[in-house]
Scaffold this motif. Structure first.
Motif, PDB file in Angstrom:
ATOM      1  N   GLU A 145       0.828  -1.210   0.000  1.00  0.00           N
ATOM      2  CA  GLU A 145       0.000   0.000   0.000  1.00  0.00           C
ATOM      3  C   GLU A 145       0.858   1.253   0.000  1.00  0.00           C
ATOM      4  OE1 GLU A 145      -3.950   0.242   2.182  1.00  0.00           O
ATOM      5  OE2 GLU A 145      -2.648   1.391   3.514  1.00  0.00           O
ATOM      6  N   ALA A 146       0.407   2.263  -0.740  1.00  0.00           N
ATOM      7  CA  ALA A 146       1.045   3.576  -0.762  1.00  0.00           C
ATOM      8  C   ALA A 146       0.064   4.607  -0.222  1.00  0.00           C
ATOM      9  CB  ALA A 146       1.463   3.946  -2.174  1.00  0.00           C
ATOM     10  N   GLN A 147       0.520   5.466   0.684  1.00  0.00           N
ATOM     11  CA  GLN A 147      -0.331   6.482   1.294  1.00  0.00           C
ATOM     12  C   GLN A 147       0.274   7.862   1.073  1.00  0.00           C
ATOM     13  OE1 GLN A 147      -1.511   5.740   5.334  1.00  0.00           O
ATOM     14  NE2 GLN A 147      -1.649   3.525   5.030  1.00  0.00           N
ATOM     15  N   VAL A 148      -0.598   8.837   0.805  1.00  0.00           N
ATOM     16  CA  VAL A 148      -0.144  10.198   0.515  1.00  0.00           C
ATOM     17  C   VAL A 148      -1.054  11.201   1.216  1.00  0.00           C
ATOM     18  CG1 VAL A 148       0.303  11.923  -1.286  1.00  0.00           C
ATOM     19  CG2 VAL A 148       0.738   9.492  -1.758  1.00  0.00           C
TER      20      VAL A 148
ATOM     21  N   PRO B 272      -4.757  27.937   4.106  1.00  0.00           N
ATOM     22  CA  PRO B 272      -4.204  26.651   4.534  1.00  0.00           C
ATOM     23  C   PRO B 272      -5.214  25.853   5.360  1.00  0.00           C
ATOM     24  CG  PRO B 272      -2.590  28.396   4.850  1.00  0.00           C
ATOM     25  CD  PRO B 272      -3.881  29.071   4.487  1.00  0.00           C
ATOM     26  N   GLY B 273      -5.274  24.563   5.117  1.00  0.00           N
ATOM     27  CA  GLY B 273      -6.188  23.691   5.831  1.00  0.00           C
ATOM     28  C   GLY B 273      -7.470  23.401   5.087  1.00  0.00           C
ATOM     29  N   SER B 274      -7.799  24.221   4.083  1.00  0.00           N
ATOM     30  CA  SER B 274      -9.041  24.008   3.327  1.00  0.00           C
ATOM     31  C   SER B 274      -8.804  23.254   2.024  1.00  0.00           C
ATOM     32  CB  SER B 274      -9.718  25.346   3.022  1.00  0.00           C
ATOM     33  OG  SER B 274      -8.895  26.141   2.182  1.00  0.00           O
ATOM     34  N   ALA B 275      -7.536  22.966   1.713  1.00  0.00           N
ATOM     35  CA  ALA B 275      -7.217  22.262   0.470  1.00  0.00           C
ATOM     36  C   ALA B 275      -6.279  21.101   0.768  1.00  0.00           C
ATOM     37  CB  ALA B 275      -6.592  23.212  -0.551  1.00  0.00           C
ATOM     38  N   ASP B 276      -6.690  20.227   1.679  1.00  0.00           N
ATOM     39  CA  ASP B 276      -5.912  19.053   2.044  1.00  0.00           C
ATOM     40  C   ASP B 276      -6.530  17.807   1.421  1.00  0.00           C
ATOM     41  OD1 ASP B 276      -4.593  20.893   3.541  1.00  0.00           O
ATOM     42  OD2 ASP B 276      -4.895  19.922   5.472  1.00  0.00           O
ATOM     43  N   VAL B 277      -5.688  16.837   1.117  1.00  0.00           N
ATOM     44  CA  VAL B 277      -6.177  15.585   0.551  1.00  0.00           C
ATOM     45  C   VAL B 277      -5.384  14.426   1.138  1.00  0.00           C
ATOM     46  CG1 VAL B 277      -4.642  15.737  -1.455  1.00  0.00           C
ATOM     47  CG2 VAL B 277      -6.677  14.306  -1.569  1.00  0.00           C
ATOM     48  N   ASP B 278      -6.074  13.338   1.446  1.00  0.00           N
ATOM     49  CA  ASP B 278      -5.453  12.085   1.863  1.00  0.00           C
ATOM     50  C   ASP B 278      -5.970  10.986   0.950  1.00  0.00           C
ATOM     51  OD1 ASP B 278      -4.038  12.486   4.700  1.00  0.00           O
ATOM     52  OD2 ASP B 278      -5.867  13.691   4.688  1.00  0.00           O
ATOM     53  N   PHE B 279      -5.057  10.161   0.438  1.00  0.00           N
ATOM     54  CA  PHE B 279      -5.495   9.069  -0.429  1.00  0.00           C
ATOM     55  C   PHE B 279      -4.478   7.933  -0.372  1.00  0.00           C
ATOM     56  CE2 PHE B 279      -2.814  11.677  -3.137  1.00  0.00           C
ATOM     57  CZ  PHE B 279      -2.096  10.764  -3.899  1.00  0.00           C
ATOM     58  N   LEU B 280      -4.879   6.795  -0.886  1.00  0.00           N
ATOM     59  CA  LEU B 280      -3.992   5.640  -0.961  1.00  0.00           C
ATOM     60  C   LEU B 280      -4.263   4.882  -2.246  1.00  0.00           C
ATOM     61  CD1 LEU B 280      -5.661   2.753  -0.251  1.00  0.00           C
ATOM     62  CD2 LEU B 280      -5.715   3.807   2.002  1.00  0.00           C
ATOM     63  N   PHE B 281      -3.302   4.095  -2.645  1.00  0.00           N
ATOM     64  CA  PHE B 281      -3.482   3.126  -3.724  1.00  0.00           C
ATOM     65  C   PHE B 281      -2.601   1.932  -3.390  1.00  0.00           C
ATOM     66  CE2 PHE B 281      -0.345   6.286  -5.046  1.00  0.00           C
ATOM     67  CZ  PHE B 281       0.743   5.523  -5.453  1.00  0.00           C
ATOM     68  N   ASN B 282      -2.934   0.773  -3.923  1.00  0.00           N
ATOM     69  CA  ASN B 282      -2.192  -0.430  -3.565  1.00  0.00           C
ATOM     70  C   ASN B 282      -2.105  -1.404  -4.726  1.00  0.00           C
ATOM     71  OD1 ASN B 282      -4.752  -1.776  -3.515  1.00  0.00           O
ATOM     72  ND2 ASN B 282      -5.080  -0.911  -1.462  1.00  0.00           N
ATOM     73  N   THR B 283      -1.580  -2.560  -4.432  1.00  0.00           N
ATOM     74  CA  THR B 283      -1.306  -3.535  -5.492  1.00  0.00           C
ATOM     75  C   THR B 283      -2.426  -4.544  -5.686  1.00  0.00           C
ATOM     76  OG1 THR B 283      -0.143  -4.953  -3.898  1.00  0.00           O
ATOM     77  CG2 THR B 283       1.184  -3.365  -5.149  1.00  0.00           C
ATOM     78  N   HIS B 284      -3.509  -4.454  -4.899  1.00  0.00           N
ATOM     79  CA  HIS B 284      -4.515  -5.508  -4.981  1.00  0.00           C
ATOM     80  C   HIS B 284      -5.959  -5.021  -4.899  1.00  0.00           C
ATOM     81  CE1 HIS B 284      -3.327  -5.017  -0.720  1.00  0.00           C
ATOM     82  NE2 HIS B 284      -4.610  -5.152  -0.484  1.00  0.00           N
ATOM     83  N   LYS B 285      -6.223  -3.753  -5.199  1.00  0.00           N
ATOM     84  CA  LYS B 285      -7.602  -3.259  -5.137  1.00  0.00           C
ATOM     85  C   LYS B 285      -7.970  -2.525  -6.428  1.00  0.00           C
ATOM     86  CE  LYS B 285      -8.548  -2.898  -0.180  1.00  0.00           C
ATOM     87  NZ  LYS B 285      -8.966  -2.001   0.924  1.00  0.00           N
ATOM     88  N   ASP B 286      -8.068  -3.269  -7.497  1.00  0.00           N
ATOM     89  CA  ASP B 286      -8.556  -2.734  -8.770  1.00  0.00           C
ATOM     90  C   ASP B 286      -7.731  -1.581  -9.322  1.00  0.00           C
ATOM     91  OD1 ASP B 286     -10.653  -4.557  -8.617  1.00  0.00           O
ATOM     92  OD2 ASP B 286     -11.871  -3.154  -7.438  1.00  0.00           O
ATOM     93  N   ASP B 287      -6.510  -1.406  -8.811  1.00  0.00           N
ATOM     94  CA  ASP B 287      -5.611  -0.380  -9.341  1.00  0.00           C
ATOM     95  C   ASP B 287      -6.238   1.013  -9.302  1.00  0.00           C
ATOM     96  OD1 ASP B 287      -2.929  -0.120 -10.430  1.00  0.00           O
ATOM     97  OD2 ASP B 287      -3.879   0.601 -12.255  1.00  0.00           O
ATOM     98  N   GLY B 288      -6.997   1.300  -8.255  1.00  0.00           N
ATOM     99  CA  GLY B 288      -7.659   2.593  -8.148  1.00  0.00           C
ATOM    100  C   GLY B 288      -7.091   3.440  -7.031  1.00  0.00           C
TER     101      GLY B 288
END
Length: 362
Positions: free
Chosen positions: A93-96, A107-123
């Motif tokens: 898993e990769a997390q950003v 500042p604080g109103s344009a934050d994003v958290d997401f992840l992608f990994n090797t086994h979940k539909d490449d999304g």
């Protein structure tokens, strides 16, 4: 503008790494295989994704996940997100996490958290959506010349967009714009003057989607006849003149010193810091100890001393599962010993210790 980035499990960044960015000058230094280019392309993709029409304030999460996925893949010219996950990442898993700010976007109103990994539909899976998106623009000047082959890039990009990486295609479209009807602001005109001094002329767009360099009253010179380093610097002038690069925008520049001799690097520093004074956020990578030191000299004198700055050093990991380590600060001295720079200093010591050189010094 990008303010903060935290990532783990992404390419060379196996373990969590946190980076802070200045609104002015940002310099990323590191040896080969330390993830400089990967870091630049990831941040570029995120900045491009954050550019939104003001008429769409409440986008659907699933649509934004798909759009972010496309930007990341296009920026890396990759086929699958799984190829960007560190091979030894826990759970594959990769997390950003990224934080931005801009005009009317505190500042604080344009934050994003997401992840992608090797086994979940490449999304991409977004857990925190930005409350607001940005209106500022992002541009990337790659390490290769674009102006000479610009007509070819445009044809390929229009017919087969997946064959070009996103940064190259975005730059071509920006260069395609017509010159602005209004003159650039005074701060940008000063930068243009420095660019024309360095390239010894004025970059112009001619017919058949080709560019030339006009030097005095001479016949315009074709791009294939111009020095490589001049063409990359001249690209900046074209972007300023057609208003594709403005105050508030973010400019990525991969190894700006490439194909320029050291005598031209002080002027190059003036160009980059002049853009920062004009309100552009600069993010560059470099292998050059000379450029790094010259930037420090410039940043400690005159009006440049008021500019915000950030130096980021990337150190190769050790051991079988080593992860890139990040050191950062307000000065190049905060980066620690970097292999790519130590070699230059050690060579200087070896050269000065040669008997013939030492005898001349005496």
């Amino acid at each position: 503008m990008i303010r903060e980035l935290t990532l783990s499990g992404v390419t060379a960044f196996l373990h969590e790494a946190h980076l802070d960015f200045a609104a002015g000058m940002n310099v990323i230094v590191g040896g080969n295989d330390t993830g400089k280019s990967h870091l630049m392309r990831l941040v570029y993709a995120l900045c491009r994704w954050m550019e939104r029409s003001p008429h769409r304030d409440f986008p659907e999460r699933w649509a934004e996940e798909n759009r972010l996925r496309r930007y990341i893949l296009h920026s890396f010219a990759a086929q699958q997100l799984s190829s960007l996950v560190s091979r030894h990442s826990v759970g594959g898993e990769a997390q950003v996490h990224a934080s931005f700010s801009g005009s009317k976007v505190p500042p604080g109103s344009a934050d994003v958290d997401f992840l992608f990994n090797t086994h979940k539909d490449d999304g991409v899976f977004i857990s925190t959506m930005p409350q607001r998106f940005l209106q500022e623009r992002t541009l990337f000047i790659p390490s290769r010349d674009i102006l000479t082959l610009y007509p070819c890039y445009v044809q390929v990009g229009k017919r087969y967009p997946d064959l070009l990486d996103g940064a190259t295609w975005d730059l071509c479209r920006a260069l395609e714009s017509d010159p602005a009807k209004e003159a650039p602001p005074e701060s940008m005109r000063r930068v243009l003057k420095l660019i024309r001094t360095l390239v010894q002329g004025k970059m112009q767009r001619g017919g058949a989607s080709r560019f030339t360099l006009q030097r005095g009253k001479e016949e315009p010179m074709e791009m294939s006849l111009i020095a490589e380093g001049f063409k990359r610097v001249g690209t900046l002038a074209l972007l300023i003149e057609n208003a594709s690069l403005r105050a508030g925008d973010t400019l990525f520049w991969d190894e700006p010193e490439m194909n320029l001799n050291t005598a031209q690097l002080p002027l190059l520093c003036g160009i980059m810091l002049g853009l920062c004074e004009a309100g552009v956020q600069m993010i560059i990578t470099t292998h050059s100890l000379f450029l790094l030191r010259e930037l420090m000299i410039h940043l400690n004198r005159g009006s440049y001393s008021q500019l915000s700055r950030r130096f980021i050093g990337l150190h190769a990991g050790t051991g079988l599962f080593g992860s890139v380590q990040v050191q950062q600060g307000q000065s190049a001295d905060d980066l620690g010993p970097l292999e790519s720079l130590q070699a230059e200093m050690e060579q200087a010591d070896r050269y000065l210790s040669m008997p013939t050189i030492a005898s001349h010094a005496d």
